[in-house]
Scaffold this motif. Sequence first.
Motif, PDB file in Angstrom:
ATOM      1  N   SER A  41       0.731  -1.054   0.116  1.00 29.50           N
ATOM      2  CA  SER A  41       0.143   0.271  -0.145  1.00 29.50           C
ATOM      3  C   SER A  41       1.030   1.217  -0.282  1.00 29.50           C
ATOM      4  N   GLU A  42      -0.014   2.365  -0.596  1.00 32.19           N
ATOM      5  CA  GLU A  42       1.179   3.334  -0.116  1.00 32.19           C
ATOM      6  C   GLU A  42      -0.217   4.902  -0.071  1.00 32.19           C
ATOM      7  N   LEU A  43       0.238   6.134   0.724  1.00 27.49           N
ATOM      8  CA  LEU A  43      -1.130   7.086   1.678  1.00 27.49           C
ATOM      9  C   LEU A  43      -0.120   7.572   1.243  1.00 27.49           C
ATOM     10  N   ARG A  44      -1.179   9.155  -0.112  1.00 25.23           N
ATOM     11  CA  ARG A  44      -0.265  10.223  -0.218  1.00 25.23           C
ATOM     12  C   ARG A  44      -1.198  11.302   0.608  1.00 25.23           C
ATOM     13  N   ASP A  45      -0.224  12.708   0.870  1.00 22.55           N
ATOM     14  CA  ASP A  45      -1.403  13.723   0.869  1.00 22.55           C
ATOM     15  C   ASP A  45      -1.233  15.002  -0.458  1.00 22.55           C
ATOM     16  N   ASP A  46      -2.281  14.680  -0.746  1.00 20.01           N
ATOM     17  CA  ASP A  46      -2.842  15.379  -1.949  1.00 20.01           C
ATOM     18  C   ASP A  46      -3.570  16.714  -1.564  1.00 20.01           C
ATOM     19  N   GLY A  47      -3.310  17.448  -0.835  1.00 22.93           N
ATOM     20  CA  GLY A  47      -3.494  18.810  -0.600  1.00 22.93           C
ATOM     21  C   GLY A  47      -5.095  18.524   0.820  1.00 22.93           C
ATOM     22  N   ASP A  48      -6.620  18.691  -0.518  1.00 21.86           N
ATOM     23  CA  ASP A  48      -7.366  18.397   0.678  1.00 21.86           C
ATOM     24  C   ASP A  48      -8.247  17.058   0.761  1.00 21.86           C
ATOM     25  N   HIS A  49      -7.526  16.342   0.077  1.00 18.83           N
ATOM     26  CA  HIS A  49      -7.984  14.627   0.005  1.00 18.83           C
ATOM     27  C   HIS A  49      -6.355  13.968   0.231  1.00 18.83           C
ATOM     28  N   LEU A  50      -6.654  12.968   0.616  1.00 15.66           N
ATOM     29  CA  LEU A  50      -5.723  11.490   0.817  1.00 15.66           C
ATOM     30  C   LEU A  50      -6.177  10.912   0.069  1.00 15.66           C
ATOM     31  N   THR A  51      -4.353   9.978  -1.068  1.00 16.48           N
ATOM     32  CA  THR A  51      -5.228   9.566  -1.821  1.00 16.48           C
ATOM     33  C   THR A  51      -4.323   8.008  -1.227  1.00 16.48           C
ATOM     34  N   LEU A  52      -4.598   6.664  -1.115  1.00 15.15           N
ATOM     35  CA  LEU A  52      -4.848   5.383  -0.383  1.00 15.15           C
ATOM     36  C   LEU A  52      -4.482   4.468  -2.101  1.00 15.15           C
ATOM     37  N   ARG A  53      -3.078   3.882  -1.891  1.00 17.42           N
ATOM     38  CA  ARG A  53      -3.357   2.471  -3.054  1.00 17.42           C
ATOM     39  C   ARG A  53      -3.135   1.640  -3.212  1.00 17.42           C
ATOM     40  N   LEU A  54      -3.190   0.384  -2.754  1.00 16.71           N
ATOM     41  CA  LEU A  54      -3.451  -1.011  -2.666  1.00 16.71           C
ATOM     42  C   LEU A  54      -3.536  -1.716  -3.603  1.00 16.71           C
ATOM     43  N   SER A  55      -2.441  -2.985  -4.238  1.00 15.87           N
ATOM     44  CA  SER A  55      -1.562  -3.305  -4.961  1.00 15.87           C
ATOM     45  C   SER A  55      -2.656  -5.087  -4.413  1.00 15.87           C
ATOM     46  N   LEU A  56      -3.626  -4.721  -5.798  1.00 23.78           N
ATOM     47  CA  LEU A  56      -4.760  -6.323  -5.284  1.00 23.78           C
ATOM     48  C   LEU A  56      -4.611  -6.645  -6.246  1.00 23.78           C
ATOM     49  N   PRO A  57      -3.624  -7.481  -7.238  1.00 31.36           N
ATOM     50  CA  PRO A  57      -4.515  -8.322  -8.434  1.00 31.36           C
ATOM     51  C   PRO A  57      -4.617  -9.696  -8.413  1.00 31.36           C
ATOM     52  N   ASP A  58      -5.425  -9.703  -9.439  1.00 31.22           N
ATOM     53  CA  ASP A  58      -6.326 -10.906  -9.620  1.00 31.22           C
ATOM     54  C   ASP A  58      -7.464 -11.491  -8.431  1.00 31.22           C
ATOM     55  N   THR A  69     -14.168   5.054   8.496  1.00 30.14           N
ATOM     56  CA  THR A  69     -14.029   5.829  10.171  1.00 30.14           C
ATOM     57  C   THR A  69     -13.707   7.014   9.500  1.00 30.14           C
ATOM     58  N   LYS A  70     -13.595   8.252  10.366  1.00 32.33           N
ATOM     59  CA  LYS A  70     -13.099   9.660  10.381  1.00 32.33           C
ATOM     60  C   LYS A  70     -11.661  10.241  10.752  1.00 32.33           C
ATOM     61  N   ASP A  71     -11.086   8.145  11.411  1.00 30.27           N
ATOM     62  CA  ASP A  71      -9.968   8.368  11.601  1.00 30.27           C
ATOM     63  C   ASP A  71      -9.042   7.157  11.028  1.00 30.27           C
ATOM     64  N   SER A  74     -10.745   0.113   6.918  1.00 29.68           N
ATOM     65  CA  SER A  74     -10.391  -1.303   7.082  1.00 29.68           C
ATOM     66  C   SER A  74     -10.507  -2.025   5.821  1.00 29.68           C
ATOM     67  N   ILE A  75      -9.554  -3.088   5.553  1.00 29.11           N
ATOM     68  CA  ILE A  75      -9.630  -3.018   3.984  1.00 29.11           C
ATOM     69  C   ILE A  75      -9.268  -4.871   4.198  1.00 29.11           C
ATOM     70  N   ALA A  76     -10.184  -5.712   3.452  1.00 28.04           N
ATOM     71  CA  ALA A  76     -10.885  -6.930   3.627  1.00 28.04           C
ATOM     72  C   ALA A  76     -11.026  -7.758   2.320  1.00 28.04           C
ATOM     73  N   GLY A  77     -11.063  -8.927   2.278  1.00 22.80           N
ATOM     74  CA  GLY A  77     -10.834  -9.509   0.592  1.00 22.80           C
ATOM     75  C   GLY A  77     -10.508 -10.781   0.714  1.00 22.80           C
ATOM     76  N   GLU A  78      -9.975 -11.079  -0.382  1.00 20.31           N
ATOM     77  CA  GLU A  78      -9.712 -12.219  -0.686  1.00 20.31           C
ATOM     78  C   GLU A  78      -9.780 -12.643  -2.105  1.00 20.31           C
ATOM     79  N   ARG A 103      -6.522  -5.171   6.386  1.00 23.84           N
ATOM     80  CA  ARG A 103      -5.642  -3.903   6.001  1.00 23.84           C
ATOM     81  C   ARG A 103      -5.809  -3.447   7.063  1.00 23.84           C
ATOM     82  N   VAL A 104      -5.459  -2.528   8.363  1.00 24.40           N
ATOM     83  CA  VAL A 104      -6.105  -1.728   8.142  1.00 24.40           C
ATOM     84  C   VAL A 104      -4.998  -0.549   8.782  1.00 24.40           C
ATOM     85  N   PHE A 105      -5.889   0.328   8.510  1.00 22.88           N
ATOM     86  CA  PHE A 105      -5.402   2.006   8.315  1.00 22.88           C
ATOM     87  C   PHE A 105      -5.518   3.149   9.586  1.00 22.88           C
ATOM     88  N   ALA A 106      -4.970   3.435  10.397  1.00 22.53           N
ATOM     89  CA  ALA A 106      -5.214   4.708  11.416  1.00 22.53           C
ATOM     90  C   ALA A 106      -4.180   5.774  10.263  1.00 22.53           C
TER      91      ALA A 106
END
Length: 152
Positions: A41-58, A69-71, A74-78, A103-106
Amino acid sequence: MLLRWHPLQEVEEVSRQFDRLFHELAPQERETTKGGWIPASELRDDGDHLTLRLSLPDVEPKDLDIQVTKDSLSIAGERHIERRDESDKGYYWSEISYGKFRRVFALPVAIENDLVKAEYNNGILTLTLPKANEVKAFKVNVSSKLPASESN
């Protein structure tokens, strides 16, 4: 009474304490040892929003569960195994992890959790997380009214 000092025993005890601490702080590591996996994963601050990217091939979008939530997030999958049955012996090896993940991100700032957008493209899940108004930086314009006699 004189006691013999065993420095190696003390080092082993400290090592066990660190193992316990990291085991409590990293629940996803426990899931990995049970056949799960941890997407990058990667988390980026883009000014007025955050961008979270996860590599989930297949991973199919229908197999994802995203809770925000506000802070925290949580992303779950299979990722399902591609083999047809146990008689499929054509593999020499496989380094691809299959199974469930979680994955759970604060989050570093509060977000507007009801405005989050998710997009899945080419195996990358992208979440746009708008920052809450209380953490956004607003530009304040200062106006000045000079008396008429000073403006000449």
